[in-house]
Design a protein around this motif. Structure first.
Motif, PDB file in Angstrom:
ATOM      1  N   GLN A   1      17.099  37.190  26.196  1.00  0.00           N
ATOM      2  CA  GLN A   1      16.272  37.595  27.525  1.00  0.00           C
ATOM      3  C   GLN A   1      14.879  36.405  27.263  1.00  0.00           C
ATOM      4  OE1 GLN A   1      15.339  40.421  30.185  1.00  0.00           O
ATOM      5  NE2 GLN A   1      14.044  41.707  28.971  1.00  0.00           N
TER       6      GLN A   1
ATOM      7  N   SER B   1      11.752  40.636  33.038  1.00  0.00           N
ATOM      8  CA  SER B   1      12.709  40.759  32.835  1.00  0.00           C
ATOM      9  C   SER B   1      13.387  39.490  33.893  1.00  0.00           C
ATOM     10  CB  SER B   1      12.867  42.098  34.089  1.00  0.00           C
ATOM     11  OG  SER B   1      12.293  41.323  36.052  1.00  0.00           O
ATOM     12  N   SER B   2      14.732  39.898  33.787  1.00  0.00           N
ATOM     13  CA  SER B   2      15.713  38.367  34.339  1.00  0.00           C
ATOM     14  C   SER B   2      16.355  38.311  34.972  1.00  0.00           C
ATOM     15  CB  SER B   2      17.009  38.380  32.923  1.00  0.00           C
ATOM     16  OG  SER B   2      17.175  39.142  32.933  1.00  0.00           O
ATOM     17  N   VAL B   3      17.054  37.563  35.854  1.00  0.00           N
ATOM     18  CA  VAL B   3      17.630  36.742  37.083  1.00  0.00           C
ATOM     19  C   VAL B   3      18.219  38.113  37.748  1.00  0.00           C
ATOM     20  CG1 VAL B   3      18.408  35.526  38.992  1.00  0.00           C
ATOM     21  CG2 VAL B   3      16.429  34.254  37.065  1.00  0.00           C
TER      22      VAL B   3
ATOM     23  N   LYS C   1      16.725  41.419  37.437  1.00  0.00           N
ATOM     24  CA  LYS C   1      16.308  41.574  39.173  1.00  0.00           C
ATOM     25  C   LYS C   1      17.506  41.753  40.453  1.00  0.00           C
ATOM     26  CE  LYS C   1      12.136  39.419  37.847  1.00  0.00           C
ATOM     27  NZ  LYS C   1      11.333  37.720  38.456  1.00  0.00           N
ATOM     28  N   ASN C   2      18.822  40.988  40.108  1.00  0.00           N
ATOM     29  CA  ASN C   2      19.528  40.971  41.059  1.00  0.00           C
ATOM     30  C   ASN C   2      20.492  42.650  40.442  1.00  0.00           C
ATOM     31  OD1 ASN C   2      19.462  38.761  42.174  1.00  0.00           O
ATOM     32  ND2 ASN C   2      20.690  37.868  40.602  1.00  0.00           N
TER      33      ASN C   2
END
Length: 76
Positions: free
Chosen positions: A39, A45-47, A50-51
């Protein structure tokens, strides 16, 4: 109903352990093994992270509901 909650508790416990281990810690954690370490420093923070946070919170909520449900059934 009690058997369903016990199975739900076991499954959610195992999945919650796996989800927590996949999170990125100070040392990179296990999430860096699956591409989580790629990243940008500007993006935060990356997707995927987050997921993973959302999945962990959802699993935690299911776990708490199963614990409370089992506690209420055992009181009866």
């Amino acid at each position: 109903m009690e058997l369903f909650l016990q199975i739900l508790l076991i499954v959610s416990s195992v999945l919650l352990i796996i989800a927590v281990l996949l999170h990125r810690g100070r040392g990179g954690g296990l999430s860096s093994l699956f591409g989580g370490g790629m990243q940008s420093s500007l993006a935060g923070s990356s997707v995927a992270e987050k997921n993973l946070d959302r999945i962990t919170l959802g699993l935690g909520a299911v776990w708490v509901i199963a614990i409370v449900g089992l506690g209420l059934l055992m009181k009866l």
